[in-house]
Design an enzyme around this catalytic site. Structure first.
Site, short mmCIF file in Angstrom:
data_model
loop_
_atom_site.label_atom_id
_atom_site.label_comp_id
_atom_site.label_asym_id
_atom_site.label_seq_id
_atom_site.Cartn_x
_atom_site.Cartn_y
_atom_site.Cartn_z
N ASN A 196 2.39 1.62 4.26
CA ASN A 196 2.67 0.39 5.00
C ASN A 196 2.38 0.53 6.49
O ASN A 196 3.12 0.04 7.33
CB ASN A 196 4.11 -0.08 4.76
CG ASN A 196 4.39 -1.49 5.29
OD1 ASN A 196 5.43 -1.74 5.87
ND2 ASN A 196 3.48 -2.41 5.08
N CYS A 221 0.87 -1.18 0.00
CA CYS A 221 0.00 0.00 0.00
C CYS A 221 0.90 1.23 0.00
O CYS A 221 2.11 1.11 -0.24
CB CYS A 221 -0.98 -0.02 1.17
SG CYS A 221 -0.27 0.20 2.81
N ASP A 273 -8.46 3.39 1.51
CA ASP A 273 -7.44 3.61 2.53
C ASP A 273 -8.10 4.13 3.81
O ASP A 273 -8.60 5.26 3.83
CB ASP A 273 -6.40 4.60 2.02
CG ASP A 273 -5.18 4.67 2.91
OD1 ASP A 273 -5.25 4.26 4.09
OD2 ASP A 273 -4.13 5.14 2.43
N CYS A 299 -1.42 0.76 7.26
CA CYS A 299 -2.85 0.42 7.38
C CYS A 299 -3.19 -0.84 6.59
O CYS A 299 -3.33 -1.91 7.16
CB CYS A 299 -3.73 1.57 6.91
SG CYS A 299 -3.66 3.06 7.93
N ARG A 300 -3.34 -0.71 5.28
CA ARG A 300 -3.88 -1.79 4.47
C ARG A 300 -2.92 -2.97 4.28
O ARG A 300 -3.32 -4.12 4.48
CB ARG A 300 -4.30 -1.26 3.09
CG ARG A 300 -5.43 -0.24 3.17
CD ARG A 300 -5.71 0.39 1.84
NE ARG A 300 -4.60 1.23 1.42
CZ ARG A 300 -4.51 1.81 0.23
NH1 ARG A 300 -5.44 1.63 -0.68
NH2 ARG A 300 -3.48 2.58 -0.07
N SER A 301 -1.68 -2.71 3.90
CA SER A 301 -0.79 -3.84 3.63
C SER A 301 -0.41 -4.61 4.90
O SER A 301 -0.38 -5.84 4.86
CB SER A 301 0.45 -3.41 2.83
OG SER A 301 1.17 -2.40 3.48
#
Length: 160
Positions: A13, A10, A127, A15-17
């Site tokens: 690095n 993401c 996000d 939140c999402r990943s």
């Protein structure tokens, strides 16, 4: 057979990943496949290198009984294209940034997690750093991780 290496990507690095990394780690461990699948995450920006994941990510993972200890944000490196078998981005901007980092060629091993969810209404993972909706992000990523693992298992069984 060497382990399959997966890198979730993401922007920052945090939140999402990392959410995807820890969700897939748990799913893989539950199936007893931790020796066969290695999972990591990175960001395209490097803005948060060395930091822990976002508190909202930690909270949603904890709510789903997923331990997030030991995380440290890192940045995608050009050599990652040769190291990882699957590089899974969260959105089109991530794909664009990965093409910049890896060069213009976009091998089949670089794709969005939502590509694994063709019936979904989503074509990217929003996000939560901006939306604040960590629950929505978790739902999409969890579905994508299950789809990836099911696909991997089908391929792996066919190779045996």
């Amino acid at each position: 057979m060497p382990a399959t290496k997966v890198l979730f990507v993401c922007l920052g690095n945090i939140c999402r990943s990392p959410m995807a990394e820890y969700i897939l780690r748990k799913l893989v461990a539950e199936k007893g496949l931790s020796e066969q699948i290695e999972i990591a995450s990175a960001g395209t920006s490097g803005w948060h290198n060395g930091e822990d994941m976002h508190q909202g990510t930690k909270q949603i993972l904890s709510a789903h009984h997923i331990n997030s200890d030991g995380f440290q944000s890192s940045e995608v490196r050009p050599e990652d294209i040769a190291i990882y078998d699957h590089i899974i981005a969260m959105d089109d901007k991530n794909l664009h940034d990965l093409a910049r980092i890896f060069g213009d060629s976009r091998p089949d091993k670089v794709y969005k997690i939502t590509d694994l969810l063709p019936e979904s209404e989503y074509d990217y993972v929003p996000d939560p750093y901006f939306s604040g909706n960590f629950s929505e992000t978790y739902t999409i990523i969890h579905a994508g991780c299950i789809a990836w693992l099911n696909h991997w298992q089908r391929q792996h069984i066919q190779k045996l």
